[in-house]
Write an enzyme that holds these catalytic residues in place. Sequence first.
Site, short mmCIF file in Angstrom:
data_model
loop_
_atom_site.label_atom_id
_atom_site.label_comp_id
_atom_site.label_asym_id
_atom_site.label_seq_id
_atom_site.Cartn_x
_atom_site.Cartn_y
_atom_site.Cartn_z
N HIS A 158 0.82 -1.22 0.00
CA HIS A 158 0.00 0.00 0.00
C HIS A 158 0.85 1.27 0.00
CE1 HIS A 158 -4.09 -1.75 0.68
NE2 HIS A 158 -3.33 -2.81 0.96
N ASP A 365 3.34 9.46 -0.69
CA ASP A 365 2.15 8.69 -0.34
C ASP A 365 1.95 7.59 -1.38
OD1 ASP A 365 -0.16 8.07 1.10
OD2 ASP A 365 -0.84 10.15 1.16
C1 GDG Z 1 -2.35 3.73 3.23
C2 GDG Z 1 -1.31 4.40 2.33
C3 GDG Z 1 -2.94 4.36 0.45
C4 GDG Z 1 -8.91 9.72 7.53
N1 GDG Z 1 -9.30 10.43 8.59
C5 GDG Z 1 -10.45 9.88 9.00
C6 GDG Z 1 -10.74 8.80 8.17
N2 GDG Z 1 -9.78 8.73 7.27
C7 GDG Z 1 -9.78 7.77 6.17
C8 GDG Z 1 -9.79 8.48 4.85
C9 GDG Z 1 -9.24 7.40 3.92
C10 GDG Z 1 -8.28 6.66 4.84
O1 GDG Z 1 -8.64 6.97 6.19
C11 GDG Z 1 -6.86 7.13 4.66
O2 GDG Z 1 -6.38 6.64 3.48
P1 GDG Z 1 -5.14 7.33 2.77
O3 GDG Z 1 -4.99 6.68 1.45
O4 GDG Z 1 -5.38 8.78 2.65
O5 GDG Z 1 -3.87 7.13 3.71
P2 GDG Z 1 -3.24 5.98 4.69
O6 GDG Z 1 -4.03 5.79 5.91
O7 GDG Z 1 -1.83 6.40 4.91
O8 GDG Z 1 -3.30 4.63 3.82
C12 GDG Z 1 -1.98 5.23 1.25
C13 GDG Z 1 -3.86 3.58 1.36
O9 GDG Z 1 -3.14 2.86 2.36
C14 GDG Z 1 -4.70 2.58 0.57
O10 GDG Z 1 -3.89 1.73 -0.19
O11 GDG Z 1 -3.71 5.20 -0.39
O12 GDG Z 1 -1.01 5.80 0.39
O13 GDG Z 1 -0.43 5.22 3.10
O14 GDG Z 1 -10.22 6.51 3.51
O15 GDG Z 1 -11.09 8.90 4.54
N3 GDG Z 1 -11.83 8.01 8.30
C15 GDG Z 1 -12.68 8.33 9.32
N4 GDG Z 1 -12.45 9.38 10.17
C16 GDG Z 1 -11.36 10.18 10.04
O16 GDG Z 1 -11.20 11.16 10.79
N5 GDG Z 1 -13.77 7.58 9.49
#
Ligand code: GDG
Length: 465
Positions: A158, A365
């Site tokens: 990821h 990222d």
């Molecule tokens: C890893 C990789 C890759 C965030 N704040 C809240 C919340 N979130 C949710 C977001 C989104 C998820 O969490 C975060 O996903 P991201 O992709 O932005 O980042 P990582 O957590 O670092 O994820 C990344 C991912 O895996 C998938 O392969 O894209 O690059 O680092 O869905 O909306 N959800 C809730 N409350 C929050 O305050 N419910």
Amino acid sequence: MKPARRLVAVSNRVGPLRGVAAAGGLAVGIVDALRESGGLWFGWSGRTVAAGRARLHREHADGMTVATLDLPQQDFERYYNNFSNGCLWPLLHFRIDLTQYHHADSDAYRHVNRRFAATLVRLLRPTDLVWVHDFHLIPLASELRRLGARQRIGFFLHTPFPPTEILSTLPHHEPLVRALFDYDLLGFQTDEDLNRFQDHVRRAARGSVRGATVGAFGREVRAGAFPIGIDVEQVHRFAFTRPGEQDFARMRAALAGRDQIIGVDRLDYSKGLLRRMAAYERYLEQHPESHGHVIYLQVAPVSRGQLKSYREFRHEVEAAKAQINGRFSRFDWTPVHYLNRALPRRTLAGLFRASRIALVTPVRDGMNLVAKEYVAAQDAEDPGVLVLSRFAGAARQMTDALIVNPFDGEETARALHHARQMPLAERRRRHERLMRGLVEYDVRRWRNEFITALADAPTGSGRRR
Ligand code: GDG
């Protein structure tokens, strides 16, 4: 009708089985596939226990099974906090200044993977397709193979895959890379990550690349880019139905005509929050006419708070926020709103919809799902603008966003200005193209393409070149 082959997903964090919509991320991506194939989801139980007291928990619901294992406290700390998050995570995000390597942690990482494998192997059926997720579990296939598992096993990373010069700073990185060759399929987020992996194999492991086949250490593995997507329809629905819609309306009312810039990130140094704050500060400096008319809302739930690097980072972010607010606030206007906790997914969707701009500027990222969710939550008639770092995997696909280099604060500040001035016709045009991409490469496609490639990969363990 259930497909003949059962899917087994393995990830450090598992579930929840119910309320998947609230959990988001990986859960949304794979639970449907698990349900459809009567699948099994295996990982850590979320519990740490005294040595010798680790148990396997099993739960059945909706035709799928969740099996989770407890971990002894000390193993967990070393495997998860120290090695996975304190060493591998910064390394994978090109932050070798932050990596903390200790042999005992690296040993515990291997040891926990061995424990997981020893439990999982007893739950596997001969025709299962096993899909392992993320950097916590790189050696899992090797450990399963050692125990005789011959199923097809795939791995999806990821995070980014770092350049060979960075990867080679990790003591004993070779066994980790070698462990990747016990899989049948390796999935990366972008072609750039795939290229860096291939480059490492060629240069550091004296291996070969022929199309989708990568060979080294006397073995061959299929490798490809599988950019993760989102459930576009679900995010949009969350923004336009209760309770997300109510949160949207409350947010709109509170904004009272001001433009909101939103950032939503786990409180992680890879997300570029400090540079983002500095760019916003520069924007406020350069645009006094915006004072009182723009608000930057940063939602930043605490993450990995046991690690010193994260605690320090949090203090720095809070100091940056306080400095901007101290400098620019008026008695009736606060330029930065900062929420240090997680919000429900439906609320987030409503807030995305209410925000004129999303500032998604990680310094590195794997993909970044927030960028995608923001676009999906917009009103197509009056959409907001996405400002996106070129160093997010998402930038490879979302070329109709305003793409910025987060290390160039002036450029980011200019993009904020551009976004605020952007005419409706241009906003609609960009949004329409972005949405087309999201719908085309959604989470189902990601999952199906990976599973199909895994099922089609040349079979089994012990493949020799
Ligand atoms: C890893 C990789 C890759 C965030 N704040 C809240 C919340 N979130 C949710 C977001 C989104 C998820 O969490 C975060 O996903 P991201 O992709 O932005 O980042 P990582 O957590 O670092 O994820 C990344 C991912 O895996 C998938 O392969 O894209 O690059 O680092 O869905 O909306 N959800 C809730 N409350 C929050 O305050 N419910």
